[in-house]
Motif scaffolding. Structure first.
Motif, PDB file in Angstrom:
ATOM      1  N   PHE A  62       0.861  -1.210  -0.154  1.00  0.00           N
ATOM      2  CA  PHE A  62      -0.078  -0.018  -0.014  1.00  0.00           C
ATOM      3  C   PHE A  62       0.879   1.368  -0.014  1.00  0.00           C
ATOM      4  O   PHE A  62       0.282   2.591  -0.081  1.00  0.00           O
ATOM      5  CB  PHE A  62      -0.993  -0.006   1.103  1.00  0.00           C
ATOM      6  CG  PHE A  62      -0.539   0.231   2.649  1.00  0.00           C
ATOM      7  CD1 PHE A  62      -0.197   1.342   3.143  1.00  0.00           C
ATOM      8  CD2 PHE A  62      -0.117  -1.188   3.178  1.00  0.00           C
ATOM      9  CE1 PHE A  62       0.134   1.451   4.356  1.00  0.00           C
ATOM     10  CE2 PHE A  62       0.210  -0.867   4.649  1.00  0.00           C
ATOM     11  CZ  PHE A  62       0.455   0.597   5.187  1.00  0.00           C
ATOM     12  N   LYS A  63       2.428   1.216   0.090  1.00  0.00           N
ATOM     13  CA  LYS A  63       2.997   2.475   0.137  1.00  0.00           C
ATOM     14  C   LYS A  63       4.369   1.596  -0.153  1.00  0.00           C
ATOM     15  O   LYS A  63       4.710   0.720   0.221  1.00  0.00           O
ATOM     16  CB  LYS A  63       3.078   2.938   1.308  1.00  0.00           C
ATOM     17  CG  LYS A  63       3.585   4.358   1.270  1.00  0.00           C
ATOM     18  CD  LYS A  63       3.682   5.348   2.590  1.00  0.00           C
ATOM     19  CE  LYS A  63       2.173   5.607   2.614  1.00  0.00           C
ATOM     20  NZ  LYS A  63       2.198   6.884   3.892  1.00  0.00           N
ATOM     21  N   ASN A  64       5.186   2.796  -0.828  1.00  0.00           N
ATOM     22  CA  ASN A  64       6.667   2.296  -1.062  1.00  0.00           C
ATOM     23  C   ASN A  64       7.586   3.438  -0.872  1.00  0.00           C
ATOM     24  O   ASN A  64       6.938   4.465  -1.444  1.00  0.00           O
ATOM     25  CB  ASN A  64       6.621   1.735  -2.834  1.00  0.00           C
ATOM     26  CG  ASN A  64       8.034   1.087  -2.906  1.00  0.00           C
ATOM     27  OD1 ASN A  64       8.646   1.178  -2.256  1.00  0.00           O
ATOM     28  ND2 ASN A  64       7.995   0.875  -4.343  1.00  0.00           N
ATOM     29  N   TYR A  76      -1.200   6.402   9.811  1.00  0.00           N
ATOM     30  CA  TYR A  76      -0.343   6.903  10.776  1.00  0.00           C
ATOM     31  C   TYR A  76       1.246   6.700   9.922  1.00  0.00           C
ATOM     32  O   TYR A  76       2.078   7.227  10.626  1.00  0.00           O
ATOM     33  CB  TYR A  76      -0.504   5.851  11.983  1.00  0.00           C
ATOM     34  CG  TYR A  76       0.278   5.889  13.198  1.00  0.00           C
ATOM     35  CD1 TYR A  76       0.262   7.306  13.805  1.00  0.00           C
ATOM     36  CD2 TYR A  76       1.190   5.374  13.614  1.00  0.00           C
ATOM     37  CE1 TYR A  76       0.999   7.490  15.054  1.00  0.00           C
ATOM     38  CE2 TYR A  76       2.102   5.423  14.307  1.00  0.00           C
ATOM     39  CZ  TYR A  76       1.865   6.500  15.373  1.00  0.00           C
ATOM     40  OH  TYR A  76       2.732   6.952  16.621  1.00  0.00           O
ATOM     41  N   THR A  77       0.985   5.707   9.067  1.00  0.00           N
ATOM     42  CA  THR A  77       2.628   5.522   8.388  1.00  0.00           C
ATOM     43  C   THR A  77       3.423   6.784   8.112  1.00  0.00           C
ATOM     44  O   THR A  77       4.412   6.937   8.064  1.00  0.00           O
ATOM     45  CB  THR A  77       2.624   4.622   7.444  1.00  0.00           C
ATOM     46  OG1 THR A  77       1.692   5.167   6.395  1.00  0.00           O
ATOM     47  CG2 THR A  77       1.768   3.265   7.893  1.00  0.00           C
ATOM     48  N   THR A 113      -4.978  -0.793  16.343  1.00  0.00           N
ATOM     49  CA  THR A 113      -5.998   0.266  15.875  1.00  0.00           C
ATOM     50  C   THR A 113      -6.440  -0.094  14.478  1.00  0.00           C
ATOM     51  O   THR A 113      -6.216  -1.172  13.954  1.00  0.00           O
ATOM     52  CB  THR A 113      -5.176   1.437  15.576  1.00  0.00           C
ATOM     53  OG1 THR A 113      -4.113   1.454  14.468  1.00  0.00           O
ATOM     54  CG2 THR A 113      -4.716   2.166  16.836  1.00  0.00           C
ATOM     55  N   SER A 114      -7.538   0.755  13.874  1.00  0.00           N
ATOM     56  CA  SER A 114      -8.046   0.100  12.619  1.00  0.00           C
ATOM     57  C   SER A 114      -7.009   0.148  11.435  1.00  0.00           C
ATOM     58  O   SER A 114      -5.987   1.002  11.640  1.00  0.00           O
ATOM     59  CB  SER A 114      -9.190   1.268  12.199  1.00  0.00           C
ATOM     60  OG  SER A 114      -8.775   2.365  11.708  1.00  0.00           O
ATOM     61  N   ALA A 115      -7.222  -0.744  10.445  1.00  0.00           N
ATOM     62  CA  ALA A 115      -6.315  -0.662   9.357  1.00  0.00           C
ATOM     63  C   ALA A 115      -6.118   0.772   8.875  1.00  0.00           C
ATOM     64  O   ALA A 115      -5.244   1.181   8.358  1.00  0.00           O
ATOM     65  CB  ALA A 115      -6.799  -1.762   8.437  1.00  0.00           C
ATOM     66  N   LYS A 116      -7.236   1.348   8.619  1.00  0.00           N
ATOM     67  CA  LYS A 116      -7.362   2.630   7.905  1.00  0.00           C
ATOM     68  C   LYS A 116      -6.372   3.644   8.782  1.00  0.00           C
ATOM     69  O   LYS A 116      -5.769   4.276   8.153  1.00  0.00           O
ATOM     70  CB  LYS A 116      -8.807   3.250   7.946  1.00  0.00           C
ATOM     71  CG  LYS A 116      -8.783   4.323   7.055  1.00  0.00           C
ATOM     72  CD  LYS A 116     -10.316   4.776   7.137  1.00  0.00           C
ATOM     73  CE  LYS A 116     -10.660   6.240   6.120  1.00  0.00           C
ATOM     74  NZ  LYS A 116     -12.112   6.506   6.130  1.00  0.00           N
ATOM     75  N   ASP A 170      -5.240  -7.949   3.465  1.00  0.00           N
ATOM     76  CA  ASP A 170      -6.456  -7.472   3.301  1.00  0.00           C
ATOM     77  C   ASP A 170      -7.581  -8.415   4.093  1.00  0.00           C
ATOM     78  O   ASP A 170      -8.666  -8.020   4.559  1.00  0.00           O
ATOM     79  CB  ASP A 170      -7.075  -7.471   2.146  1.00  0.00           C
ATOM     80  CG  ASP A 170      -6.226  -6.108   1.317  1.00  0.00           C
ATOM     81  OD1 ASP A 170      -6.520  -5.002   1.990  1.00  0.00           O
ATOM     82  OD2 ASP A 170      -5.804  -6.098   0.316  1.00  0.00           O
ATOM     83  N   GLU A 171      -7.381  -9.790   4.249  1.00  0.00           N
ATOM     84  CA  GLU A 171      -8.118 -10.857   4.720  1.00  0.00           C
ATOM     85  C   GLU A 171      -7.927 -10.801   6.351  1.00  0.00           C
ATOM     86  O   GLU A 171      -8.893 -10.904   7.065  1.00  0.00           O
ATOM     87  CB  GLU A 171      -7.884 -12.348   4.328  1.00  0.00           C
ATOM     88  CG  GLU A 171      -8.199 -12.482   2.794  1.00  0.00           C
ATOM     89  CD  GLU A 171      -7.975 -13.678   2.225  1.00  0.00           C
ATOM     90  OE1 GLU A 171      -7.477 -14.819   3.059  1.00  0.00           O
ATOM     91  OE2 GLU A 171      -7.818 -13.988   0.986  1.00  0.00           O
ATOM     92  N   THR A 172      -6.836 -10.701   6.918  1.00  0.00           N
ATOM     93  CA  THR A 172      -6.624 -10.674   8.397  1.00  0.00           C
ATOM     94  C   THR A 172      -6.133  -9.574   8.840  1.00  0.00           C
ATOM     95  O   THR A 172      -6.631  -9.364  10.126  1.00  0.00           O
ATOM     96  CB  THR A 172      -5.240 -11.736   8.765  1.00  0.00           C
ATOM     97  OG1 THR A 172      -4.144 -10.747   8.195  1.00  0.00           O
ATOM     98  CG2 THR A 172      -5.447 -13.151   7.850  1.00  0.00           C
TER      99      THR A 172
END
Length: 166
Positions: free
Chosen positions: A49-51, A82-83, A74-77, A105-107
């Motif tokens: 999701f980021k590089n 936060y990154t 915390t939530s995935a979003k 995305d599943e876990t």
């Protein structure tokens, strides 16, 4: 994961250096690997999701890799957002070259694959403030990290295909 904390990077100087490097354009954030699937040796699948990649003209080849795996408390979003604030803590570290931010995305599990100029640089990250914050934001018992040589078979997961400019 046994680490020597005697030369752990100091948080504020590392952050300020990282912020300066970020603002100077030393790092680029290519989009070509976003949504790519990375499969690690145990079969788990993660989406990039980021590089972040250091412009490395004239730098020695990458020799060290550090990988981290955790489930955020915390939530995935929020964790993905936060990154952006955590970045300077490792961008400013000696030897940092690149990072792939990963999510299953599943876990909802997260991962990071970092490349470093030397194996020692990779080991040093394990004692950093950024690493300690990641542990604090993880579900207890879910956090693991490992560092190894770029020649280790585990280093293949997440590495760009030879000849690509990722």
């Amino acid at each position: 994961m046994k680490v020597d904390r005697s030369d752990s990077p100091r948080a504020l100087p590392t952050y300020l250096r990282g912020l300066g490097l970020l603002l100077s354009g030393t790092y680029r954030f290519p989009k070509n690997r976003i949504h790519e699937t990375v499969v690690i040796e145990d079969g788990r699948r993660f989406r990039v999701f980021k590089n972040a990649v250091r412009k490395d003209a004239g730098m020695p080849p990458v020799q060290g890799v550090f990988r981290v795996w955790f489930h955020s408390n915390t939530s995935a979003k929020f964790t993905m957002f936060y990154t952006n604030f955590m970045m300077p803590f490792f961008l400013g570290m000696q030897g940092f070259r690149s990072k792939l931010w990963l999510i299953n995305d599943e876990t909802g599990d997260f991962g990071g694959i970092y490349e470093w100029t030397t194996e020692r640089d990779a080991e040093r990250y394990a004692t950093s403030f950024a690493m300690r914050l990641s542990k604090m934001r993880s579900v207890p018992g879910s956090f693991s990290g490992e560092f190894f040589s770029v020649d280790d078979p585990r280093a293949i997961a997440g590495r760009p295909v030879q000849g690509s400019n990722a």
